[in-house]
Design an enzyme around this catalytic site. Structure first.
Site, PDB file in Angstrom:
ATOM      1  N   GLU A 187      42.542  50.579  -3.072  1.00 10.42           N
ATOM      2  CA  GLU A 187      43.742  50.126  -3.171  1.00 10.42           C
ATOM      3  C   GLU A 187      44.813  51.328  -2.959  1.00 10.42           C
ATOM      4  O   GLU A 187      44.562  52.446  -3.252  1.00 10.42           O
ATOM      5  CB  GLU A 187      43.926  49.812  -4.896  1.00 10.42           C
TER       6      GLU A 187
ATOM      7  N   ILE B  83      62.516  33.222  -1.475  1.00 14.66           N
ATOM      8  CA  ILE B  83      62.324  32.113  -0.772  1.00 14.66           C
ATOM      9  C   ILE B  83      60.937  31.909  -0.566  1.00 14.66           C
ATOM     10  O   ILE B  83      60.226  30.812   0.032  1.00 14.66           O
ATOM     11  CB  ILE B  83      63.094  32.245   0.434  1.00 14.66           C
TER      12      ILE B  83
ATOM     13  N   HIS C 185      48.267  19.431 -37.376  1.00 11.27           N
ATOM     14  CA  HIS C 185      49.739  19.101 -37.735  1.00 11.27           C
ATOM     15  C   HIS C 185      50.350  20.126 -38.750  1.00 11.27           C
ATOM     16  O   HIS C 185      49.607  20.573 -39.448  1.00 11.27           O
ATOM     17  CB  HIS C 185      49.804  17.562 -38.629  1.00 11.27           C
TER      18      HIS C 185
HETATM   19  C1  LIG Z   1      57.763  38.301  -9.726  1.00 14.40           C
HETATM   20  C2  LIG Z   1      56.585  37.509  -9.436  1.00 14.40           C
HETATM   21  C3  LIG Z   1      56.286  36.724 -10.845  1.00 14.40           C
HETATM   22  C4  LIG Z   1      54.974  36.261 -10.580  1.00 14.40           C
HETATM   23  N1  LIG Z   1      54.392  35.582 -11.698  1.00 14.40           N
HETATM   24  C5  LIG Z   1      53.263  35.015 -11.882  1.00 14.40           C
HETATM   25  C6  LIG Z   1      52.641  34.197 -13.016  1.00 14.40           C
HETATM   26  O1  LIG Z   1      53.488  34.303 -13.968  1.00 14.40           O
HETATM   27  N2  LIG Z   1      51.728  33.785 -12.876  1.00 14.40           N
HETATM   28  C7  LIG Z   1      50.636  33.945 -11.695  1.00 14.40           C
HETATM   29  O2  LIG Z   1      49.696  33.158 -11.888  1.00 14.40           O
HETATM   30  N3  LIG Z   1      51.209  34.491 -10.611  1.00 14.40           N
HETATM   31  C8  LIG Z   1      52.456  34.922 -10.742  1.00 14.40           C
HETATM   32  N4  LIG Z   1      52.819  35.865  -9.516  1.00 14.40           N
HETATM   33  C9  LIG Z   1      52.052  35.655  -8.179  1.00 14.40           C
HETATM   34  C10 LIG Z   1      50.871  36.732  -8.455  1.00 14.40           C
HETATM   35  O3  LIG Z   1      51.286  38.027  -8.721  1.00 14.40           O
HETATM   36  C11 LIG Z   1      49.937  36.611  -7.260  1.00 14.40           C
HETATM   37  O4  LIG Z   1      49.520  35.275  -7.063  1.00 14.40           O
HETATM   38  C12 LIG Z   1      48.649  37.506  -7.439  1.00 14.40           C
HETATM   39  O5  LIG Z   1      49.051  38.964  -7.520  1.00 14.40           O
HETATM   40  C13 LIG Z   1      47.827  37.575  -6.119  1.00 14.40           C
HETATM   41  O6  LIG Z   1      46.736  38.377  -6.430  1.00 14.40           O
HETATM   42  P1  LIG Z   1      45.831  39.066  -5.189  1.00 14.40           P
HETATM   43  O7  LIG Z   1      45.088  39.796  -5.752  1.00 14.40           O
HETATM   44  O8  LIG Z   1      45.689  37.920  -4.240  1.00 14.40           O
HETATM   45  O9  LIG Z   1      47.151  39.867  -4.378  1.00 14.40           O
HETATM   46  P2  LIG Z   1      47.991  40.997  -4.987  1.00 14.40           P
HETATM   47  O10 LIG Z   1      48.166  40.975  -6.562  1.00 14.40           O
HETATM   48  O11 LIG Z   1      49.071  40.931  -4.132  1.00 14.40           O
HETATM   49  O12 LIG Z   1      47.275  42.401  -4.655  1.00 14.40           O
HETATM   50  C14 LIG Z   1      46.933  42.946  -3.449  1.00 14.40           C
HETATM   51  C15 LIG Z   1      46.869  44.325  -3.390  1.00 14.40           C
HETATM   52  O13 LIG Z   1      46.236  44.721  -2.214  1.00 14.40           O
HETATM   53  C16 LIG Z   1      46.863  46.246  -2.021  1.00 14.40           C
HETATM   54  N5  LIG Z   1      46.756  46.294  -0.477  1.00 14.40           N
HETATM   55  C17 LIG Z   1      47.277  45.744   0.564  1.00 14.40           C
HETATM   56  N6  LIG Z   1      46.764  45.837   1.710  1.00 14.40           N
HETATM   57  C18 LIG Z   1      46.013  46.883   1.357  1.00 14.40           C
HETATM   58  C19 LIG Z   1      45.131  47.927   2.189  1.00 14.40           C
HETATM   59  N7  LIG Z   1      45.413  47.653   3.447  1.00 14.40           N
HETATM   60  N8  LIG Z   1      44.409  48.819   1.653  1.00 14.40           N
HETATM   61  C20 LIG Z   1      44.549  48.881   0.131  1.00 14.40           C
HETATM   62  N9  LIG Z   1      45.358  48.252  -0.514  1.00 14.40           N
HETATM   63  C21 LIG Z   1      45.929  47.213  -0.037  1.00 14.40           C
HETATM   64  C22 LIG Z   1      48.342  45.932  -2.262  1.00 14.40           C
HETATM   65  O14 LIG Z   1      48.671  47.094  -2.746  1.00 14.40           O
HETATM   66  C23 LIG Z   1      47.792  45.093  -3.708  1.00 14.40           C
HETATM   67  O15 LIG Z   1      47.978  45.869  -4.554  1.00 14.40           O
HETATM   68  C24 LIG Z   1      54.210  36.250  -9.501  1.00 14.40           C
HETATM   69  C25 LIG Z   1      54.604  37.048  -8.386  1.00 14.40           C
HETATM   70  C26 LIG Z   1      55.754  37.608  -8.550  1.00 14.40           C
HETATM   71  C27 LIG Z   1      55.986  38.502  -7.227  1.00 14.40           C
END
Ligand SMILES: Cc1cc2nc3c(=O)[nH]c(=O)nc-3n(C[C@H](O)[C@H](O)[C@H](O)COP(=O)(O)OP(=O)(O)OC[C@H]3O[C@@H](n4cnc5c(N)ncnc54)[C@H](O)[C@@H]3O)c2cc1C
Length: 468
Positions: free
Chosen positions: A37, A275, A447
């Site tokens: 990470e 978006i 309830h």
């Molecule tokens: C404002 C906001 C609110 C949200 N609210 C919700 C919610 O209420 N409920 C919900 O279910 N989802 C919500 N989401 C969506 C949710 O955050 C994502 O769906 C979720 O975090 C995806 O998880 P992930 O592990 O796939 O990726 P991420 O959480 O994006 O994690 C990927 C990680 O990989 C790391 N990374 C990337 N490339 C590399 C690399 N080459 N080497 C090392 N590290 C790397 C990044 O730094 C990051 O920390 C929200 C998103 C946002 C922006």
């Protein structure tokens, strides 16, 4: 120069809900696992700049709003004063506690956190570059890509610190903007728009489509928009933002009707571009294992497998971009790697909008059922007829249950109302067991609870709703 080399059963790139849950699951199954990470904390988008900080601000601003508008109605007189710095600090403290919690879980499950940016440099090889520039190469029998997503930029509208911001910027605005323009009426835009509306901003939401929250059942979306409008949010639908000009006194957006026509300009102090999000694979070295993302940047897979010894999960691949979907992927991919049965039912991933009231749904919308020509029955129950909602003066919204006309199998449940995000899970369980609306209707519900509205809506499918 490459330094140490370690051999792992699994190396996961990315420490978000996909990556960290995969690491924990691998540790539980006795696999030697590392998670790479590049952020200074674990938890990914969700914990650091997504789900958790946004929910902290939604909670705090909801209380602020209640103190200002609801307390007096029930005989509590207060004179609330906003300390935005403290609100941000409380949010940041919670985020720190949560990210530290993941570090603890890594230690507990013997998962190594390798700090730095990971790059695949060939089959079974991940090169990690730390912030200080040092490089190490990890040997991995399996590589799991969990690199997540990033905000999608809007062509013609460049991000500018404090003025044209993405969701991360909207989580830490140092002052309440007088006028906030949100571009995009999706979940993130409406949640963050709600936060700043409650704290005092005038909020205008500009949306390309002629409706809000695509993917949400149209009947619910229409009611939801009405509610947000009552709360003071204004909407400009069917409108396309084509440019932005920022000056001393704010940002001027050029907006055209999506269907064509003359452009107009609208002005705000701050513009939040929300978006959507796009998969993040920058500098990941996918070419070294013969992988090319699709046109939209997503990595395709066959039951999580991308190439020999390479797997993918979470936002960077297809499916809803949600933390709990990434978490489901995580357990399924590791179980599959470990030779167990890994499976995710993508048809049963709930969606929640954490506004007030909340909106939650699972399964199919009426629009989808109609488009597919499915014969269905519908039961509906308004919160105006639910005693708990009435007592709490929170009667906005309803529950809608959709069931197969012939078999009564529940096909979709849609709820708009306070705590809808909690209530949706009885539908999730019913549906994951292939249950019928009658199963919900004949289950005793306590309830007075809002969940009784779910039961009543299920009763209404067969026309024996009793409380309205
Ligand atoms: C404002 C906001 C609110 C949200 N609210 C919700 C919610 O209420 N409920 C919900 O279910 N989802 C919500 N989401 C969506 C949710 O955050 C994502 O769906 C979720 O975090 C995806 O998880 P992930 O592990 O796939 O990726 P991420 O959480 O994006 O994690 C990927 C990680 O990989 C790391 N990374 C990337 N490339 C590399 C690399 N080459 N080497 C090392 N590290 C790397 C990044 O730094 C990051 O920390 C929200 C998103 C946002 C922006």
């Amino acid at each position: 120069m490459a330094e140490a080399t370690a051999a792992y059963d699994v190396v996961i790139i990315g420490g978000g809900p996909g990556g960290y849950n995969a690491a924990i699951r691998a540790g539980q199954l006795g696999l030697k696992v590392a998670c790479v990470e590049m952020r200074s904390t674990l938890g990914g988008t969700c914990l650091n700049v997504g789900c958790m900080p946004s929910k902290a601000l939604l909670h705090a601003s909801e209380l602020w709003n209640a103190a200002n508008t609801e307390f007096a109605k029930i005989g509590i007189e207060v004179q609330p004063k906003l300390h935005l710095d403290q609100m941000h600090k409380a949010k940041d403290d919670s985020v720190t506690a949560l990210t530290k919690g993941i570090e603890f879980l890594f230690k507990k499950n013997k998962a190594d956190w390798i700090k730095g940016k990971g790059k695949i440099v060939g089959k079974g090889k991940v090169e990690v570059t730390a912030v200080d520039g040092s490089v190490q190469t990890l040997d991995a029998k399996n590589i799991v890509i969990a690199t997540g997503s990033e905000p999608t930029p809007l062509p013609g509208v460049a991000f500018e610190d404090g003025k044209v911001i993405d969701s991360t910027g909207a989580l830490s605005l140092p002052a309440v903007p007088k006028k906030l323009i949100v571009v995009g009426a999706g979940i993130i835009g409406l949640e963050l728009g709600s936060v700043w509306r409650r704290l005092g901003a005038e909020v205008t939401v500009v949306e390309f489509l002629d409706r809000i929250t695509p993917g949400m059942d149209t009947e619910v979306a229409t009611a939801f928009q009405r509610t947000l409008t009552k709360q003071g949010m204004s909407f400009k639908l069917g409108a396309k933002v084509t440019g932005a000009k920022s000056g001393k006194d704010g940002v001027e957006l050029t907006v055209e009707p999506s269907a064509g026509g003359p452009a107009e300009t609208i002005k705000g102090d701050v513009v939040l571009v929300a978006i959507g999000r796009r998969p993040y694979t920058n500098g990941l070295g996918l070419e070294s294992v013969g992988v090319t993302p699709d046109k939209r940047g997503f990595i395709d897979h066959d039951h999580f497998k991308v190439a020999d010894g390479v797997w993918v999960i979470g936002d960077v691949t297809h499916g809803p971009m949600l933390a709990h979907k990434a978490e489901e992927d995580a357990v399924a991919v590791i179980d599959t790697i470990a030779g167990k049965y890994g499976h995710v039912d993508y048809a049963l991933v709930p969606s929640v909008v954490y506004t007030f009231p909340e909106v939650a749904w699972i399964g199919q919308t009426e629009d989808q059922l109609k488009a597919a020509g499915v014969q269905y029955k519908k039961g509906k129950f308004p919160f105006t007829a639910n005693s708990r909602a009435k007592i709490n003066h929170e009667t906005d919204g309803f529950v809608k249950v959709l069931a197969d006309a012939a078999t009564d199998k529940v096909l979709g449940v849609h709820i708009m109302g306070p705590q809808a995000g909690e209530m949706i899970h009885e539908a999730a369980i019913t549906m994951s067991f292939g249950g019928a609306s009658e199963d919900i209707a004949r289950t005793c519900h306590a309830h007075p609870t809002r969940s009784e509205a779910v039961r009543q809506a299920a009763m209404d499918v067969e026309g024996w709703m009793m409380q309205a």
